[in-house]
Write an enzyme that holds these catalytic residues in place. Sequence first.
Site, PDB file in Angstrom:
ATOM      1  N   TYR A  74      27.617  28.224 -13.239  1.00 35.90           N
ATOM      2  CA  TYR A  74      27.419  27.240 -12.172  1.00 35.90           C
ATOM      3  C   TYR A  74      25.995  26.706 -12.169  1.00 35.90           C
ATOM      4  O   TYR A  74      25.752  25.554 -11.846  1.00 35.90           O
ATOM      5  CB  TYR A  74      27.747  27.856 -10.808  1.00 35.90           C
ATOM      6  N   PHE A 126      25.553  -6.198 -14.052  1.00 27.08           N
ATOM      7  CA  PHE A 126      26.716  -5.443 -14.481  1.00 27.08           C
ATOM      8  C   PHE A 126      27.475  -5.037 -13.216  1.00 27.08           C
ATOM      9  O   PHE A 126      26.869  -4.755 -12.187  1.00 27.08           O
ATOM     10  CB  PHE A 126      26.362  -4.215 -15.324  1.00 27.08           C
ATOM     11  N   THR A 127      28.810  -4.990 -13.324  1.00 21.63           N
ATOM     12  CA  THR A 127      29.668  -4.821 -12.138  1.00 21.63           C
ATOM     13  C   THR A 127      29.261  -3.631 -11.265  1.00 21.63           C
ATOM     14  O   THR A 127      28.922  -3.803 -10.092  1.00 21.63           O
ATOM     15  CB  THR A 127      31.134  -4.656 -12.586  1.00 21.63           C
ATOM     16  N   ASP A 217      18.830   0.016 -17.865  1.00 21.22           N
ATOM     17  CA  ASP A 217      20.210   0.441 -18.019  1.00 21.22           C
ATOM     18  C   ASP A 217      20.339   0.740 -19.509  1.00 21.22           C
ATOM     19  O   ASP A 217      20.441  -0.160 -20.336  1.00 21.22           O
ATOM     20  CB  ASP A 217      21.177  -0.658 -17.575  1.00 21.22           C
ATOM     21  N   LYS A 260      29.266   5.418 -23.673  1.00 18.95           N
ATOM     22  CA  LYS A 260      29.074   4.422 -24.722  1.00 18.95           C
ATOM     23  C   LYS A 260      28.245   5.037 -25.860  1.00 18.95           C
ATOM     24  O   LYS A 260      28.768   5.768 -26.662  1.00 18.95           O
ATOM     25  CB  LYS A 260      28.404   3.167 -24.146  1.00 18.95           C
ATOM     26  N   ARG A 384      36.254 -10.886 -18.713  1.00 22.90           N
ATOM     27  CA  ARG A 384      34.887 -10.804 -18.208  1.00 22.90           C
ATOM     28  C   ARG A 384      34.515 -12.222 -17.810  1.00 22.90           C
ATOM     29  O   ARG A 384      33.935 -12.979 -18.575  1.00 22.90           O
ATOM     30  CB  ARG A 384      33.923 -10.254 -19.269  1.00 22.90           C
ATOM     31  N   PHE A 451      38.558  -6.562 -10.341  1.00 28.93           N
ATOM     32  CA  PHE A 451      39.197  -6.700 -11.662  1.00 28.93           C
ATOM     33  C   PHE A 451      39.963  -5.456 -12.090  1.00 28.93           C
ATOM     34  O   PHE A 451      40.918  -5.543 -12.857  1.00 28.93           O
ATOM     35  CB  PHE A 451      38.144  -7.059 -12.726  1.00 28.93           C
TER      36      PHE A 451
HETATM   37  C1  PLP Z   1      29.744   1.093 -18.487  1.00 25.50           C
HETATM   38  C2  PLP Z   1      28.489   0.558 -17.971  1.00 25.50           C
HETATM   39  C3  PLP Z   1      27.888   1.064 -16.817  1.00 25.50           C
HETATM   40  C4  PLP Z   1      28.555   2.086 -15.933  1.00 25.50           C
HETATM   41  O1  PLP Z   1      28.809   3.257 -16.576  1.00 25.50           O
HETATM   42  P1  PLP Z   1      30.109   4.154 -16.298  1.00 25.50           P
HETATM   43  O2  PLP Z   1      29.912   5.318 -17.192  1.00 25.50           O
HETATM   44  O3  PLP Z   1      31.310   3.332 -16.649  1.00 25.50           O
HETATM   45  O4  PLP Z   1      30.088   4.520 -14.865  1.00 25.50           O
HETATM   46  C5  PLP Z   1      26.653   0.556 -16.460  1.00 25.50           C
HETATM   47  N1  PLP Z   1      26.059  -0.421 -17.164  1.00 25.50           N
HETATM   48  C6  PLP Z   1      26.613  -0.954 -18.252  1.00 25.50           C
HETATM   49  C7  PLP Z   1      25.903  -2.030 -18.998  1.00 25.50           C
HETATM   50  C8  PLP Z   1      27.851  -0.499 -18.696  1.00 25.50           C
HETATM   51  O5  PLP Z   1      28.416  -1.053 -19.765  1.00 25.50           O
END
Ligand code: PLP
Length: 460
Positions: A74, A126-127, A217, A260, A384, A451
Amino acid sequence: MNLNNYPAEPFRIKSVEPVKMIPLEERERVIREAGFNTFLIPSDEVYIDLLTDSGTNAMSDRQWAGMMMGDEAYAGSRNFLHLEKTVQEIFGFRHIIPTHQGRGAENLLSQIAIKPGQYVPGNMYFTTTRYHQEHNGGIFIDIIRDEAHNAGLNIPFKGDIDLNKLQKLIDEKGEENIAYVCLAVTVNLAGGQPVSMKNMKAVRELTDYYGIKVFFDATRCVENAYFIKEQEEGYSNKSIQEIVKEMFSYADGCTMSGKKDCLVNIGGFLCVNDDDLFSEAKELVVVYEGMPSYGGMAGRDMEAMAIGLRESLQYEYIEHRVKQVRYLGDKLREAGIPMIEPTGGHAVFLDAARFCPHLTQDQFPAQSLAANLYVESGVRSMERGIVSAGRDNNTGEHHRPKLETVRLTIPRRVYTYRHMDLVAEAVQSLYRRRETIKGLRFVYEPKQLRFFTARFEEID
Ligand SMILES: *Cc1c(COP(=O)(O)O)cnc(C)c1O
């Protein structure tokens, strides 16, 4: 044929997952049942899945071996210590807090670094990032260079911040009213477009002058580093690792979606240099995610991420990655398909505005194009455009992005060049019958991040 243009896969395949194409009549039924939203299609009904590159990575044998070395204590898991050390070495930040994925880190950062009413300038939105910024009272301002909004324009480093826009915002609003600059590498919604090192450095110099913080980011930082090595003067002899390290030397911290460029299926983290911000983030992470030594992740997942991060810096890996995506872009360009230029790091973006000139943006051309591509071929892509952009919180009107696109996102280490050929053939065959693509209207529209779960019907 120049083998360097499209290098062969730098791996061999040890484990396979069968895919199959279901018949046309079934695909027509599936898309109706999914409300013309590709997010709502069961994955078993998909042939080639280019919905996203998020969490769809294939892990290596070493990562799988690492999973068996998970320490699920933990507190104080050795896998956390491994991840922490790896991230500190690669990125150069002092503190790291693991989270369940990127948005978990965005949630923490937005809460600790934004005061209500402050501005958060960024290179396109970004969303989930903008959601958390606005949810915490921030006002997002797009300061990406104008060229990024011009889909057909083929120039390098379209993700750069326009320094004049940043300067103007500081002059107008005052530096104390700017929470921080959010700099994304690469810029997802601009088409996976990279940011130049020169630009990162200039943003750092300008913000240093005013005492404004910069958070990256970092989601696709390795892909960005590859573009710098390939296209920016002075970097061709530097290693990917050296470039990544320099990039982050211009930031005060970052949010990372591990799904990613970390080559794993789940996870993320927040990095900060500042000790006070670190304490605040640690206090919050226990509320939203878990102990600071695991955040939202299992020990084994942190181990896979530490190993994946190192693998992502290998030149052979990242060269193949970016060039495989470019291969698909090259095929489509040769066929005269309208798309965002140049091809970005993680995806090819079809330009739905030019693909479907018979539809207005209010008829959701990109949403319909993605639905039709699925019916055409079983290939799943993602809208998108105006649907992803959502509505303005104050006026209730649609945000109207200049880019109305369909994203064909390539998972890492998952598909071969022959799969890319198939996708290119499918897009071309749809292009030939493009006048048959109908507009859509909402039958269900969620209030936030619509979306993901919205439903539509065709307009006759
Ligand atoms: C995917 C993504 C995020 C958010 O990450 P999650 O792991 O999906 O929560 C933030 N910024 C960018 C540019 C992304 O492509």
